[in-house]
Enzyme design. Sequence first.
Site, mmCIF file in Angstrom:
data_model
loop_
_atom_site.group_PDB
_atom_site.id
_atom_site.type_symbol
_atom_site.label_atom_id
_atom_site.label_comp_id
_atom_site.label_asym_id
_atom_site.label_seq_id
_atom_site.Cartn_x
_atom_site.Cartn_y
_atom_site.Cartn_z
ATOM 1 C CG ASP A 14 65.250 31.180 33.561
ATOM 2 O OD1 ASP A 14 64.018 31.193 33.744
ATOM 3 O OD2 ASP A 14 65.763 31.298 32.434
ATOM 4 C CG ASP A 108 59.659 31.724 33.954
ATOM 5 O OD1 ASP A 108 59.557 32.954 33.922
ATOM 6 O OD2 ASP A 108 59.972 31.040 32.971
ATOM 7 C CD GLU A 109 63.681 35.618 33.573
ATOM 8 O OE1 GLU A 109 64.925 35.588 33.629
ATOM 9 O OE2 GLU A 109 63.058 35.863 32.520
#
Length: 365
Positions: A14, A108-109
Amino acid sequence: MDFMEHLRKIIHVDMDAFYASVEQLDDPSLSGKALAVGGSSKRGVVAAASYEARKFGVKSAMSGRLAARLCPHLIFVKPRFERYKEISQIIRKVFFEYTDLVEPLSLDEAYLDVTVNKFDYPSATILAREIRKKIKDRTGLNASAGISINKFIAKIASDINKPNGQKTIPPEDVISFLETLDIRKFHGVGKVTQEKMYGLGIFTGVDLKLKTLEYLQDHFGKSGLHYFNVVRGIHLSEVKPSRIRKSLGAERTFSENISSEIYMLEKLEDIAEEVERRLKGSRVAGKTITLKLKTSDFNIQTRSKTLKFFISSKALIMEETKALLFQEPIKDSIRLLGISLSNLNTDKTPKVTPKLKEEQLKLPF
């Protein structure tokens, strides 16, 4: 059922305050300052906040007006999604250097199954550290990670040592970790469910574990089985490298409420153009079209129609959207319009996770 039967080595990566960190990276004058991406208009919503802003209570999905009250020196910047996507692609290339079992959750993860990986690393902990370092070297951004036996626990673990840290929950610590965990930190337990559990005397994992399956199903319906299993370390969801997109769309929030259908059609033309661009970019089309309307008092209405054929062009999207708009009179002014297509022509062939070999159970995490 025992969680050891389904033990794997899963990493949840993350990025730390991704959108805000990208802005600080590209503009060094913003480094170390309280920053919010989006949200500057009176109707704006914060898309992301830097850690400096979070200290004042600013967080994503908060109105820009409230964020400015909490942090008077807050700096607002416009989001640059193309830039975020560009950096996200660099990060994903790093993931695929180690495993093909990568399941992106957003820009983003992502989850990575490294039980079997391209470097034959025995330790997922060491692997996560190397992945985070490589992301930092190539993008200048920090990432955090959680490492454990399944996706559920790995995601919880990735929050523990944020920012720029990682946490491993090895098999032998899974049960004790879950038993002492506050129920609000269980991934998927939202505010409403949390309050309901508190009302039932369920405050930690051990409280949840004391409830029978029948009790949990009586109070939480289909989710009861999920809660019964996860507190025992059982989560059967595999890392799916090709997550099937179920819908694709676009929407716009307006600075002033609009009540004229003619004006709405003008706005829908722009939205339909964006939907067409996204459909072509993803090489998909859809059969079910949905018009979303949010009224001035925040009520959400949807109108849908399923066609006998797939569509992706702006012309056809607008033709169906116009019919939905005039399907019945709009009685309230509108603050948001959206168009989405679902029932997509995506490939539904599932990917199979390779089986875990017996000797890999004995290797260190």
